[in-house]
Each structure stands twice: as structure tokens, then as C-alpha cells.
Scaffold this motif. Sequence first.
Motif, PDB file in Angstrom:
ATOM      1  N   MET A   1      42.397  38.916  20.754  1.00 35.83           N
ATOM      2  CA  MET A   1      43.051  39.529  21.811  1.00 35.83           C
ATOM      3  C   MET A   1      42.216  40.365  22.391  1.00 35.83           C
ATOM      4  N   ALA A   2      42.120  40.286  23.885  1.00 36.37           N
ATOM      5  CA  ALA A   2      41.547  41.436  24.677  1.00 36.37           C
ATOM      6  C   ALA A   2      42.122  42.811  24.436  1.00 36.37           C
ATOM      7  N   THR A   3      41.324  43.944  24.632  1.00 38.75           N
ATOM      8  CA  THR A   3      41.933  45.028  24.658  1.00 38.75           C
ATOM      9  C   THR A   3      41.735  45.744  26.131  1.00 38.75           C
ATOM     10  N   ILE A   4      42.378  47.000  26.085  1.00 38.59           N
ATOM     11  CA  ILE A   4      42.034  47.601  27.516  1.00 38.59           C
ATOM     12  C   ILE A   4      40.822  48.081  27.552  1.00 38.59           C
ATOM     13  N   LYS A   5      39.891  48.403  26.361  1.00 41.02           N
ATOM     14  CA  LYS A   5      38.696  48.770  26.285  1.00 41.02           C
ATOM     15  C   LYS A   5      37.769  47.684  26.694  1.00 41.02           C
ATOM     16  N   ASP A   6      38.072  46.491  26.356  1.00 34.84           N
ATOM     17  CA  ASP A   6      37.079  45.178  26.842  1.00 34.84           C
ATOM     18  C   ASP A   6      37.461  45.343  28.419  1.00 34.84           C
ATOM     19  N   ILE A   7      38.435  45.235  29.090  1.00 40.27           N
ATOM     20  CA  ILE A   7      38.672  45.264  30.545  1.00 40.27           C
ATOM     21  C   ILE A   7      37.858  46.431  31.172  1.00 40.27           C
ATOM     22  N   ALA A   8      37.996  47.648  30.455  1.00 40.61           N
ATOM     23  CA  ALA A   8      37.317  48.683  31.369  1.00 40.61           C
ATOM     24  C   ALA A   8      35.911  48.510  31.056  1.00 40.61           C
ATOM     25  N   LYS A   9      35.290  48.058  30.115  1.00 41.25           N
ATOM     26  CA  LYS A   9      33.938  47.550  30.058  1.00 41.25           C
ATOM     27  C   LYS A   9      33.609  46.543  31.176  1.00 41.25           C
ATOM     28  N   LYS A  10      34.191  45.702  31.330  1.00 37.02           N
ATOM     29  CA  LYS A  10      33.938  44.493  32.204  1.00 37.02           C
ATOM     30  C   LYS A  10      33.992  44.974  33.651  1.00 37.02           C
ATOM     31  N   SER A  11      34.963  45.814  33.963  1.00 39.68           N
ATOM     32  CA  SER A  11      35.521  46.402  35.319  1.00 39.68           C
ATOM     33  C   SER A  11      34.727  47.587  35.690  1.00 39.68           C
ATOM     34  N   ASN A  12      33.912  48.082  34.773  1.00 38.96           N
ATOM     35  CA  ASN A  12      33.248  49.312  34.858  1.00 38.96           C
ATOM     36  C   ASN A  12      33.939  50.656  35.169  1.00 38.96           C
ATOM     37  N   GLU A  32      41.496  49.865  46.403  1.00 40.25           N
ATOM     38  CA  GLU A  32      42.068  48.360  46.188  1.00 40.25           C
ATOM     39  C   GLU A  32      40.968  47.544  45.649  1.00 40.25           C
ATOM     40  N   GLU A  33      39.611  47.440  46.099  1.00 34.57           N
ATOM     41  CA  GLU A  33      38.832  46.886  45.487  1.00 34.57           C
ATOM     42  C   GLU A  33      38.615  47.011  44.050  1.00 34.57           C
ATOM     43  N   THR A  34      38.593  48.245  43.377  1.00 32.46           N
ATOM     44  CA  THR A  34      38.650  48.722  42.060  1.00 32.46           C
ATOM     45  C   THR A  34      40.123  47.889  41.520  1.00 32.46           C
ATOM     46  N   ARG A  35      41.129  48.104  41.990  1.00 28.15           N
ATOM     47  CA  ARG A  35      42.305  47.547  41.400  1.00 28.15           C
ATOM     48  C   ARG A  35      42.264  46.122  41.147  1.00 28.15           C
ATOM     49  N   GLN A  36      41.734  45.266  42.307  1.00 24.99           N
ATOM     50  CA  GLN A  36      41.493  43.910  42.047  1.00 24.99           C
ATOM     51  C   GLN A  36      40.707  43.344  41.075  1.00 24.99           C
ATOM     52  N   ARG A  37      39.606  44.159  40.921  1.00 20.74           N
ATOM     53  CA  ARG A  37      38.321  44.155  39.945  1.00 20.74           C
ATOM     54  C   ARG A  37      39.076  44.136  38.351  1.00 20.74           C
ATOM     55  N   ILE A  38      39.923  45.238  38.279  1.00 25.24           N
ATOM     56  CA  ILE A  38      40.374  45.163  36.995  1.00 25.24           C
ATOM     57  C   ILE A  38      41.648  44.396  36.663  1.00 25.24           C
ATOM     58  N   LEU A  39      42.386  43.932  37.668  1.00 26.28           N
ATOM     59  CA  LEU A  39      43.380  42.854  37.528  1.00 26.28           C
ATOM     60  C   LEU A  39      42.482  41.500  37.131  1.00 26.28           C
ATOM     61  N   LEU A  40      41.512  41.088  37.805  1.00 25.57           N
ATOM     62  CA  LEU A  40      40.817  39.868  37.817  1.00 25.57           C
ATOM     63  C   LEU A  40      40.224  39.764  36.171  1.00 25.57           C
ATOM     64  N   ALA A  41      39.477  41.104  35.972  1.00 23.28           N
ATOM     65  CA  ALA A  41      39.043  41.156  34.488  1.00 23.28           C
ATOM     66  C   ALA A  41      40.091  40.941  33.509  1.00 23.28           C
ATOM     67  N   ALA A  42      41.303  41.329  33.701  1.00 18.36           N
ATOM     68  CA  ALA A  42      42.217  41.307  32.487  1.00 18.36           C
ATOM     69  C   ALA A  42      42.718  39.830  32.563  1.00 18.36           C
ATOM     70  N   LYS A  43      42.837  39.217  33.799  1.00 20.56           N
ATOM     71  CA  LYS A  43      43.161  37.935  33.601  1.00 20.56           C
ATOM     72  C   LYS A  43      41.881  36.975  33.060  1.00 20.56           C
ATOM     73  N   GLU A  44      40.773  37.160  33.375  1.00 17.56           N
ATOM     74  CA  GLU A  44      39.769  36.340  32.750  1.00 17.56           C
ATOM     75  C   GLU A  44      39.774  36.613  31.092  1.00 17.56           C
ATOM     76  N   LEU A  45      39.869  37.609  30.827  1.00 12.47           N
ATOM     77  CA  LEU A  45      40.124  37.918  29.238  1.00 12.47           C
ATOM     78  C   LEU A  45      41.223  37.497  28.687  1.00 12.47           C
ATOM     79  N   GLY A  46      42.385  37.168  29.487  1.00  8.58           N
ATOM     80  CA  GLY A  46      43.546  36.861  28.784  1.00  8.58           C
ATOM     81  C   GLY A  46      44.551  38.034  28.269  1.00  8.58           C
ATOM     82  N   TYR A  47      44.336  38.990  28.995  1.00  6.08           N
ATOM     83  CA  TYR A  47      45.008  40.179  28.598  1.00  6.08           C
ATOM     84  C   TYR A  47      46.629  40.045  29.139  1.00  6.08           C
ATOM     85  N   GLN A  48      47.682  40.571  28.093  1.00  9.63           N
ATOM     86  CA  GLN A  48      48.768  40.660  28.590  1.00  9.63           C
ATOM     87  C   GLN A  48      49.311  41.978  28.283  1.00  9.63           C
TER      88      GLN A  48
END
Length: 352
Positions: A1-12, A32-48
Motif C-alpha cells: 500500500m502506498a505511503t505518504i513518503k511515496d506521495i511526497a517523492k512523486k509530487s516532489n 493550489e497547483e501543489t495541492r492538486q499535484r499531491i492529490l493526483l499523486a495520491a490517487k494514482e498510487l491508490g492512497y487512502q
Amino acid sequence: MATIKDIAKKSNVSTATVSRVLNNDDSITVLEETRQRILLAAKELGYQTIHERRKQQSESQKNNPSIGIISCQTVEEELNDPYFISIRQGIEEELNKQGINKVGSYRLNDMLTVPHDLLKMDGLLIIGRLGEDVLKQVTKHIMNIVYINYVPDEELYDSVTIDFEKSTKKALQHFIGLGYKRIGYIGGVEREHLKQQKVISEDKRLTTFENMIKNGEFEGSEDIYIGEYTMSHGYELMKKAIKKKNVPKAFFVASDPMAIGALRALQEAGLSVPSDVALVAFDDIEAARFSSPPLSTVKVYTKEMGQTGVKLLMDRMNGRKLPVKVTIPTSLVIRQSCGSSITKQPFKEVIQ
């Protein structure tokens, strides 16, 4: 399962920023651009998020809850009388129909203490009479409880039952309508089981019979025979009645298995049913149709009682707070054992 660390790395971005964005922290200032990038990364990685996981778990539990079934009868009692087995079959069929497969079965007389896993159930279906001591232990942990074939407190608990008094009167009034002045009774005892102890409880069939005698509706105070709800006891009790001579011309028998046993005793004594002795029984198990002669009996819709109990429990678990008591109607099934004819019926009955 994806972690916060994985999302941080993907969204820089930092893990702290990811955590605060995903948990809707209003105190953080982020583009807002950063927020959307984080949310998109979380969605792509399947994070809940924790909130999303709890919500999903709650919905899963709601859709497939764990249900316990307590049978308040011994195995021997169930084998001797299919009445309670049929109720349990109705429960199991309805649970299966609703896709509920997390089911635990318990038998009251086997409980030295209340099983720990039972107390973790989301809902409970109780077939028969449960003693107050067990009930108090269970209700501390389980709020969703439905009783079947017993009503402990209709202001607190859901229940599914039949009107034993009305059903018994229906059978006895049929006899009265056929002109019988003296009626015998063969029945068993109702019990509560706990820790190898048996506490005898009121049987509405017997008390209704006795009350009708007191009201002068027929004679029979000397013709009451009580044993166990088994075929063999029905046989022995009818033999006891025959030995007294002057056998009543009609008997109400409080269960079909007992009536089948009583029928055998009458036939062995050379007494014909219904010309010498008429019988009306109670339950309408399958064997009642195939006895010789076929039994007239009060039909109890046991399988529907079990199915209704499950529906009440699901409704309660979906948020209903007000307790509901459902009384399932019965019908008098007229066959050959009571000596009735269609022209003599005092009210509507089922003719078979």
C-alpha cells in the motif's frame, strides 16, 4: 500500500506537506497547483487517508455484518421437534439471500460462560427463551438483538412470534363447533436452558386450554397429560389416557410429533381416528400430511418467522431505534384426523 513518503517523492514535496494536505489542514498555506499535484499523486498510487479507510471499513461492515445465532434448545430437542430447526433454516436462507456470510452459531446449554467471539457480533438472533443473566451480559456489548418465538420485553427488543393463545383457541373452538363437550390435552413443557440447568416456563397452549375450561367452554380438567415434546412421550401419554378408560372423544395435542406418537397408541389400542377419538395438533411439520390419517393441525409459518427475524435485524442495524414486535399469523389446516367436514366449519380454515 502506498505511503505518504511515496506521495511526497512523486509530487516532489515534503512528507509533512503531503500529510497536512491529505488531512485537509486549513492552517497550511500551499499553492493550489501543489495541492492538486499531491492529490493526483495520491490517487494514482491508490492512497487512502485514515478517514477514508474508516469509512470504507464502516460501509463494508454495514454491507456484510457479523451475525450470531443463539439456539436456546438442546440438540436432542431440535431432533425431536422440527419446529425450531425450521426457524433456523429460515434464518440461514435469508442471511444467504442478503449475502451475509459472517455467521456464528451458538447453543445456550453449551455455554458455561458467554463466548468472547459472540460479544463481538454486530447483531444477534435468539431462537427461544434466553435467561436474564445471559441477556444482561450480551446487551452490554450488542445493541442489535431480535428474539424469535419469544418476547422478553417488547419495549426494548425486536421480536418475531405467534399468538399461542389465539392459535390454541382456534383449534379448540373448532372442536367445540363440531359438538365436542369434553376435550383432552397432551403437551410438553417449555424450558430455559443455562449451565446445565432447566427452568420450566409458562406454555400458553396449556394455560389457554385451562382457562377455557374455567370459563365453562368445555370439560377436560381431568384429561391433561404433560411430558416432553417428543413423539415417544406423545405415545406414552396417550397410552396413559387410554388406561384410565372413558377416553375423551377429542384431544388437542400441542405438537405434531407428540400427535403422531399419540396416534400410534390409539391405533394399537384398536381405537379409530377420528371416529373414536379426534385429534388436532400444532405446528404442521411435513410428517403431519403423511400420517395415517393425515393430521389436522395449527400451521405455524416457522420458516417465515426466521426470515422476518433477519429482516428486522437488518432494519435495526440500519438505524431504526424503535423496537418492533411482529406477530406471524397461523392457520388451522383441516385434514382427516379431526373428523371435520366442510359444512361443519365454524370459521375459515385451510382444507387439505
